[in-house]
Enzyme design. Structure first.
Site, PDB file in Angstrom:
ATOM      1  N   ASN A 105      -1.749   6.353   9.675  1.00  0.00           N
ATOM      2  CA  ASN A 105      -2.179   5.555   8.537  1.00  0.00           C
ATOM      3  C   ASN A 105      -3.590   5.027   8.789  1.00  0.00           C
ATOM      4  O   ASN A 105      -3.868   4.485   9.859  1.00  0.00           O
ATOM      5  CB  ASN A 105      -1.190   4.392   8.360  1.00  0.00           C
ATOM      6  CG  ASN A 105      -1.356   3.671   7.032  1.00  0.00           C
ATOM      7  OD1 ASN A 105      -2.472   3.482   6.558  1.00  0.00           O
ATOM      8  ND2 ASN A 105      -0.248   3.251   6.455  1.00  0.00           N
TER       9      ASN A 105
ATOM     10  N   ASP B 175     -13.529   6.037   3.334  1.00  0.00           N
ATOM     11  CA  ASP B 175     -12.318   5.990   4.150  1.00  0.00           C
ATOM     12  C   ASP B 175     -11.532   7.287   4.086  1.00  0.00           C
ATOM     13  O   ASP B 175     -10.919   7.691   5.069  1.00  0.00           O
ATOM     14  CB  ASP B 175     -11.436   4.817   3.712  1.00  0.00           C
ATOM     15  CG  ASP B 175     -10.246   4.632   4.632  1.00  0.00           C
ATOM     16  OD1 ASP B 175     -10.455   4.463   5.850  1.00  0.00           O
ATOM     17  OD2 ASP B 175      -9.097   4.674   4.154  1.00  0.00           O
ATOM     18  N   ASP B 176     -11.535   7.965   2.937  1.00  0.00           N
ATOM     19  CA  ASP B 176     -10.810   9.235   2.827  1.00  0.00           C
ATOM     20  C   ASP B 176     -11.394  10.293   3.754  1.00  0.00           C
ATOM     21  O   ASP B 176     -10.670  11.157   4.257  1.00  0.00           O
ATOM     22  CB  ASP B 176     -10.863   9.756   1.388  1.00  0.00           C
ATOM     23  CG  ASP B 176     -10.288   8.764   0.399  1.00  0.00           C
ATOM     24  OD1 ASP B 176      -9.163   8.299   0.629  1.00  0.00           O
ATOM     25  OD2 ASP B 176     -10.977   8.445  -0.583  1.00  0.00           O
TER      26      ASP B 176
ATOM     27  N   TYR C 270       0.848  -1.184   0.000  1.00  0.00           N
ATOM     28  CA  TYR C 270       0.000   0.000   0.000  1.00  0.00           C
ATOM     29  C   TYR C 270       0.888   1.240   0.000  1.00  0.00           C
ATOM     30  O   TYR C 270       1.928   1.250  -0.666  1.00  0.00           O
ATOM     31  CB  TYR C 270      -1.003  -0.037   1.170  1.00  0.00           C
ATOM     32  CG  TYR C 270      -2.170   0.890   0.904  1.00  0.00           C
ATOM     33  CD1 TYR C 270      -2.967   0.697  -0.227  1.00  0.00           C
ATOM     34  CD2 TYR C 270      -2.443   1.960   1.722  1.00  0.00           C
ATOM     35  CE1 TYR C 270      -4.009   1.562  -0.525  1.00  0.00           C
ATOM     36  CE2 TYR C 270      -3.487   2.828   1.432  1.00  0.00           C
ATOM     37  CZ  TYR C 270      -4.258   2.629   0.308  1.00  0.00           C
ATOM     38  OH  TYR C 270      -5.280   3.489   0.009  1.00  0.00           O
TER      39      TYR C 270
END
Length: 541
Positions: free
Chosen positions: A443, A259-260, A94
């Site tokens: 993260n 998610d952003d 990722y």
């Protein structure tokens, strides 16, 4: 293994293939003799061999491609490798490596993965969904490729993001991979270099907008609900002007989240909770200034505001504790260029043109960078924050690394080691005047895999804002005092699975308490989730 596949069919099925780990008995039984070297390896030996092979490669993009090939060849070994050393392999599968992989997607494309649904398939989206071989999909991560990380419009190349996210669903929280489906909604691209590239793999026209786009996405959501009624849809890397309305349109109708917006907000809030253990301050006493005014900034600001409400503050007063700064300056009420989702955070103040001047005018306790523009947390910015605060909170969250607003070393050095730091991409430890700092990475991996496991274990019907506050608290409470002394405000990524289980249990408890579960609450929730979690071991047929 339960299928009746034999020989080459087994070796070419990533869920069934065990490679050199097949025993002599299995090789005879499933007609594999002669198709493999005669030596039998344990899974542990395979992991060691694969790790050695990766170490011989020249760069992380090559390692990313190697791991992609491994995932397509032997899924068990792929996840066993990731879970054996998550701190090493997460940055490869990722961020930050996935950014380069997305940029070069059309030139390095090998085996296909996931589902590509082009807008010219309107009216047949359900038909395309049913081409996926798994009958029960519980998680879809979907993108249209328009705002990939901080890299912009990458068209179908953005598919690397859903693929990578879902790999971490499994590696970090044990969501079984057979329930996960990455999806690319291809509506075209406005990236001229892609349209001119003969190797580009997506639709060759500009992005479709407006009613046609909305109808296409609506058909997709409806098709998912009909085809996979227990599925949660995670929106990923949509442009702000689509991301915010899509979440607003569907959040109360289906099990979905962005998610952003929400995951980024939760990991930021988790960092703030941990930072306050260092500064010994209260959340309701904080003031935040955001560099960037998009959906990530407003998502973080709104979740912080709602967390303040839980500590007794009025929502309007809580929202006034956050301010946004973009390319046109401070977002004040007199500006006429603000979107509706930004206007709620516009403050009653004179215009301010520079970020340093905004710091001096508003005296924030923390600055949060979600601008995707590197180096904007300059030395004057860090020094201004240090003059105002004994322990300034500095969070340059933009990623990949090339887009970070500052490095860890810059933040620590320019503040004389007083910064409470976290970034979106990883940075190495820093030595400042004999002091050792371990910068934390804010993260989203601390949030979305655990959210996925909580939804999977409870078969939740919705994902609420409160679930993200619960997740943030559960992340922060796992940070040890020893870590805080080194400046590390997130749990170490080396123990991400245990951290995710803790977060998932807390969120699942909320789901059951608020009647959002489709299943009955088990007697032991943690044991139930651990039993449901995927374990990368070879299973006998």
């Amino acid at each position: 293994m339960s299928t009746q596949a034999y020989g080459y069919d087994i070796l070419h099925n990533p869920r069934l293939n065990q490679g050199s780990a097949f025993s002599h008995e299995e090789r005879r039984k499933y007609r594999l003799e002669g198709l493999l070297p005669p030596g039998v390896s344990s899974l542990e030996i395979q992991i060691a061999r694969t790790h050695a092979q990766l170490s011989q490669l020249d760069n992380d993009l090559q390692r990313y491609l190697f791991l992609s090939d491994l995932q397509a060849r032997n899924e068990t070994l792929f996840y066993a490798l990731l879970m054996s050393d998550p701190a090493t392999y997460m940055p490869i599968v990722y961020t930050p490596t996935v950014g380069e992989a997305c940029q070069k997607f059309d030139h390095v494309f090998r085996a296909t993965r996931g589902l590509y649904i082009p807008i010219d398939a309107r009216g047949r989206v359900k038909e395309l969904l049913r081409n996926w071989p798994e009958p029960d999909v519980r998680f879809i991560v979907v993108t249209d490729g328009e705002r990939i990380l901080g890299l912009g419009d990458l068209g179908v190349g953005g598919m690397g993001i859903p693929i990578g996210k879902l790999a971490l669903y499994t590696a970090c929280a044990g969501v079984p991979p057979m329930y996960c489906l990455p999806v690319m909604l291809d509506v075209g691209t406005n990236n001229v270099s892609l349209l001119d590239d003969p190797l580009y793999l997506g639709l060759r026209h500009e992005r479709v907008r407006g009613e046609e786009y909305d109808a296409f996405v609506g058909e997709f959501v409806d098709a998912v609900q009909e085809t996979y009624p227990k599925c949660c849809i995670q929106w990923e890397d949509f442009a702000n002007f689509n991301a915010v309305p899509l979440l607003e349109r569907y959040k109360d109708k289906v099990c979905t989240y962005n998610d952003d917006i929400q995951g980024t907000a939760a990991v930021a809030l988790a960092g703030i909770y941990a930072a306050l253990r260092i500064s010994k301050q209260k959340l309701t006493d904080q003031r935040f200034l955001f560099l960037g005014g998009g959906s990530a900034a407003t998502g973080i600001a709104e979740l912080i505001s709602q967390a303040m409400v839980l500590e007794g503050m009025d929502i309007d007063a809580a929202r006034r504790r956050s301010a946004l700064f973009d390319v046109s300056g401070l977002m004040v009420q007199s500006r006429t260029d603000l979107a509706g989702f930004q206007r709620v955070f516009a403050i009653d103040h004179e215009p301010v043109e520079t970020f340093v001047d905004a710091i001096r005018a508003l005296e924030p306790t923390g600055i949060i960078g979600v601008s995707t523009v590197p180096k904007l947390f300059s030395q004057p910015v860090i020094q201004a924050m240090s003059e105002i605060n004994e322990r300034p909170i500095i969070f340059p969250y933009s990623n990949p690394t090339s887009r970070s607003e500052c490095t860890a070393e810059e933040a620590y050095r320019w503040s004389g080691g007083q910064t409470i730091f976290a970034s979106g991409s990883p940075f190495p430890p820093v030595e400042i005047e004999g002091r050792h700092f371990v910068p934390g990475q804010g993260n989203n991996v601390y949030i979305f895999p655990a959210m996925g496991m909580a939804v999977f274990a409870t078969e939740a019907t919705r994902v609420s804002q409160e679930m993200f506050i619960i997740a943030a608290q559960a992340v922060a409470e796992q940070v040890t005092n020893e870590s805080l002394e080194k400046g590390l405000i997130y749990p170490p990524q080396s123990r991400i699975f245990d951290a995710s289980m803790h977060v998932a249990a807390a969120v699942a408890e909320y789901v059951f308490e608020h009647g959002l579960a489709r299943t009955e609450r088990p007697a032991d929730l943690v044991e139930h989730m651990r039993a449901a979690a995927y374990s990368p071991v070879y299973r006998a047929r």
